[in-house]
Motif scaffolding. Structure first.
Motif, mmCIF file in Angstrom:
data_model
loop_
_atom_site.group_PDB
_atom_site.id
_atom_site.type_symbol
_atom_site.label_atom_id
_atom_site.label_comp_id
_atom_site.label_asym_id
_atom_site.label_seq_id
_atom_site.Cartn_x
_atom_site.Cartn_y
_atom_site.Cartn_z
ATOM 1 N N THR A 26 -7.105 31.902 11.094
ATOM 2 C CA THR A 26 -6.813 33.319 11.198
ATOM 3 C C THR A 26 -6.449 33.914 9.841
ATOM 4 O O THR A 26 -6.488 33.233 8.820
ATOM 5 N N VAL A 27 -6.104 35.188 9.847
ATOM 6 C CA VAL A 27 -5.998 35.976 8.619
ATOM 7 C C VAL A 27 -4.564 36.461 8.401
ATOM 8 O O VAL A 27 -3.623 35.959 9.006
ATOM 9 N N HIS A 28 -4.399 37.431 7.499
ATOM 10 C CA HIS A 28 -3.113 38.062 7.199
ATOM 11 C C HIS A 28 -2.145 37.132 6.466
ATOM 12 O O HIS A 28 -0.926 37.233 6.643
ATOM 13 N N ILE A 29 -2.675 36.271 5.616
ATOM 14 C CA ILE A 29 -1.814 35.382 4.830
ATOM 15 C C ILE A 29 -1.098 36.170 3.734
ATOM 16 O O ILE A 29 0.116 36.043 3.555
ATOM 17 N N GLY A 30 -1.841 36.989 2.988
ATOM 18 C CA GLY A 30 -1.261 37.718 1.864
ATOM 19 C C GLY A 30 -0.095 38.595 2.253
ATOM 20 O O GLY A 30 0.928 38.647 1.558
ATOM 21 N N CYS A 31 -0.208 39.286 3.384
ATOM 22 C CA CYS A 31 0.853 40.206 3.803
ATOM 23 C C CYS A 31 2.030 39.467 4.428
ATOM 24 O O CYS A 31 3.132 40.033 4.524
ATOM 25 N N ALA A 32 1.830 38.222 4.850
ATOM 26 C CA ALA A 32 2.964 37.384 5.265
ATOM 27 C C ALA A 32 3.695 36.858 4.039
ATOM 28 O O ALA A 32 4.932 36.840 3.984
ATOM 29 N N PHE A 33 2.934 36.440 3.011
ATOM 30 C CA PHE A 33 3.553 35.887 1.805
ATOM 31 C C PHE A 33 4.424 36.907 1.072
ATOM 32 O O PHE A 33 5.418 36.550 0.453
#
Length: 268
Positions: free
Chosen positions: A22-29
């Protein structure tokens, strides 16, 4: 071992993202240090119970960053290893957006611009109940484009919600581009102050600065709601993800997973 150590939280996020493809790694980091400081030093859960009636509230309005919160819930043992390994898979309770059905998540969010209004309502309810609960609302800088955000901010000031602390994840990006190019808002700190908030801008990856800002704002005994503008880096912690907005929607491969995990290994 440091509780809620950012490198460990980021590794947990990577394991979830890779397992669930899945996606949204950058905005979690970009919100890892914010989450770390809140869970380590500020959020109060009587009896270590995420459903305690007099708990503080953490509203993740930018619900697509929820893997950062799941990583903290895992460290608190409110989520299991099985939960993390099965993230986003069929039958999992952990979805790609914040979901109030998950114990520890206060709101179902992802339709941006709505979470803050819920947080304002929680802060108002605490005031009416004469409790000492705080509501911390984490919002995105792109989300600040939404009109409902400013309605909630006006209402918070009108109701003297000094138990509300809005934390803006100012990473400079939103899904389709740079925030100042999509709809520039200028200085968010100045805008919050103009709307009657006490506001501080800090480096959103400096845990000491974040902690000190939270302490300072809570020590301001007045009727003003509070705001922290946390200047962050989207994808923080992994060199090839930092300030690379394609990682808003890019999925990990075995190679990129291994490279990212290796970068997050602490120095010996």
């Amino acid at each position: 071992m440091t509780a809620f150590a950012p490198h460990q939280l980021r590794q947990t996020v990577l394991r979830m993202a890779y397992s669930g493809s899945t996606v949204h790694i950058g905005c979690a980091f970009s919100i890892i240090e914010i989450m770390s400081v809140l869970y380590r030093n500020h959020l109060r859960y009587p009896g270590d119970n995420p459903a305690a009636a007099l708990r503080d509230y953490l509203v993740l309005s930018k619900g697509h960053g929820v893997m950062a919160q799941y990583a903290c819930l895992y460290e608190k043992n409110w989520l299991t290893t099985t939960d993390i390994e099965n993230y986003f898979k069929d039958g999992s309770k952990l979805k790609g957006l914040s979901d109030a059905h998950v114990l520890g998540c206060e709101v179902t969010s992802g339709s941006l611009g709505h979470g803050l209004s819920v947080g304002v309502g929680m802060a108002l309810a605490a005031k009416l109940n004469k409790s000492d609960q705080y509501c911390y609302a984490i919002v995105g800088d792109g989300e600040m484009n939404e009109g409902t955000m400013w309605e909630a901010i006006l209402f918070a000031k009108q109701q003297a919600l000094d138990n509300l602390i809005v934390i803006v994840d100012e990473n400079g990006f939103q899904a389709m581009g740079k925030t100042h190019e999509v709809l520039g808002l200028g200085s968010l700190k100045d805008k919050f102050i103009a709307f009657g908030f006490d506001a501080i801008a800090v480096d959103g990856h400096d845990e000491t600065a974040l902690d000190n800002a939270l302490i300072e704002l809570k020590n301001n005994k007045n009727d003003n709601p509070k705001a922290i503008i946390a200047r962050t880096v989207k994808g923080k912690g992994v060199s090839f993800m930092e300030n690379e907005n394609s990682w808003h929607y890019t999925r990990l491969t075995q190679d990129t997973f291994d490279l990212a995990m290796a970068e997050l290994e602490p120095a010996v």
